[in-house]
Design an enzyme around this catalytic site. Structure first.
Site, PDB file in Angstrom:
ATOM      1  N   PRO A   2      16.609  38.867  70.799  1.00  0.00           N
ATOM      2  CA  PRO A   2      16.627  40.293  69.710  1.00  0.00           C
ATOM      3  C   PRO A   2      17.895  41.035  70.647  1.00  0.00           C
ATOM      4  CG  PRO A   2      14.220  39.619  70.414  1.00  0.00           C
ATOM      5  CD  PRO A   2      15.751  38.506  70.802  1.00  0.00           C
ATOM      6  N   GLU A   3      18.565  41.332  69.633  1.00  0.00           N
ATOM      7  CA  GLU A   3      19.241  43.610  69.835  1.00  0.00           C
ATOM      8  C   GLU A   3      19.155  44.060  69.569  1.00  0.00           C
ATOM      9  OE1 GLU A   3      24.015  41.399  70.188  1.00  0.00           O
ATOM     10  OE2 GLU A   3      22.845  39.318  70.511  1.00  0.00           O
ATOM     11  N   LYS A  59      17.421  47.572  73.942  1.00  0.00           N
ATOM     12  CA  LYS A  59      16.172  47.152  72.754  1.00  0.00           C
ATOM     13  C   LYS A  59      14.702  47.382  73.237  1.00  0.00           C
ATOM     14  CE  LYS A  59      20.308  44.330  74.203  1.00  0.00           C
ATOM     15  NZ  LYS A  59      20.496  43.095  75.014  1.00  0.00           N
ATOM     16  N   ARG A 263      29.262  34.124  79.834  1.00  0.00           N
ATOM     17  CA  ARG A 263      28.267  33.658  78.819  1.00  0.00           C
ATOM     18  C   ARG A 263      29.176  32.835  77.558  1.00  0.00           C
ATOM     19  NH1 ARG A 263      23.938  37.483  78.039  1.00  0.00           N
ATOM     20  NH2 ARG A 263      23.366  36.207  76.629  1.00  0.00           N
TER      21      ARG A 263
END
Ligand SMILES: [Zn+2]
Length: 282
Positions: A2-3, A59, A263
């Site tokens: 979740p962002e 977040k 990433r």
């Protein structure tokens, strides 16, 4: 994971659902999900408290109570589900149950177990225990001038790493970072010092636009994310590059995947220019 748009979606849903409700005694199925204070103090301090307000920073979901502040970070796979029908059936990842005194409840489930919950006394403790290294919220606390000023202190950093750094600005994760950089046509490996003023403005606008769209679509769901009512988001169908390796960009070029800042990073090699003319010369 979740962002900002996913956490904001949960926040907006929870406001009408739990404002004014009073917490009964919580059930800590996995007490290690409580980061602060210890689980006994946590339970005692939460019980009987009323929900006054639900905010967010990056977040972090920040639930203000009449005496204290409850904070939730979903990390990789956390979900916060509201229901009036008792605990979700067969949820073997249920970590914490937060019943209210009217029979409804919030359930925190988390497959990967990285999600964390805090209960602090006041704003000072919120800052010290939870948000000490967290920068301004990139959506709610960032105008263009502030964005430019903060960029000025990070000239050598690659954009992908910068936007993921919650100390620079809070809220962006891997998915929205790739989408924002594609939207403004800037390569994720570009360094802050190579950006022209118009590119900085384009990046700022792209961040606002992409996050706004993410929120409007109820967030992005690949595997785990669900909103507070258990429904998936649908922004994944709007993503231009993230998760689309080998598919055609609107320019016709196949989208590529590489690694930047450790990433997995999706980008279009034609639409996102890696080097500026001035940088090539030096
Ligand atoms: Zn393209």
């Amino acid at each position: 994971m979740p962002e900002l748009p996913e956490v904001e979606t949960i926040r907006r849903e929870l406001v009408p659902l739990i404002s004014g409700k009073i917490f009964a005694s919580p059930l800590l199925h996995m007490p290690s999900a409580i980061e602060y204070p210890d689980s006994e103090q946590f339970s005692a301090a939460l019980t009987g408290q009323k929900v006054l307000n639900i905010g967010r920073k990056g977040k972090y979901l920040i639930i203000t109570l009449d005496h204290g502040i409850l904070i939730v970070h979903l990390r990789m796979t956390g979900n916060l589900l509201y229901t009036e029908e008792g605990p979700p059936e067969k949820d073997r990842y249920l970590r914490l149950s937060f019943p209210f005194n009217d029979g409804s409840a919030l359930y925190f489930s988390d497959m990967r177990r990285f999600g964390r919950v805090w209960l602090v006394a006041d704003d000072h403790e919120l800052q010290e225990k939870v948000l000490k290294r967290v920068g301004p919220d990139i959506f709610d606390e960032m105008d263009l001038e502030k964005f430019i000023a903060l960029l000025g202190r990070r000239e050598r950093v690659m954009l992908k790493a910068l936007l993921l750094n919650q100390g620079f600005a809070a809220g962006m994760g891997n998915i929205y970072t790739d989408e924002c950089l594609f939207r403004c046509g800037i390569h994720p490996r570009r360094r802050v010092s190579t950006l022209s003023r118009s590119e900085v403005e384009a990046l700022y606008k792209a961040i606002r636009a992409v996050l706004n769209e993410g929120i409007e679509h109820g967030g992005t769901t690949f595997r785990d994310y669900r909103n507070a009512r258990g429904t998936a988001g649908d922004y994944q169908s709007k993503l231009a590059v993230y998760g689309r390796k080998g598919e055609r960009c609107r320019c016709g070029s196949p989208i590529e995947k590489t690694t930047v800042a450790g990433r997995g990073t999706y980008f279009c090699p034609l639409c996102q220019v890696e080097w500026t003319a001035t940088e090539k010369e030096t």
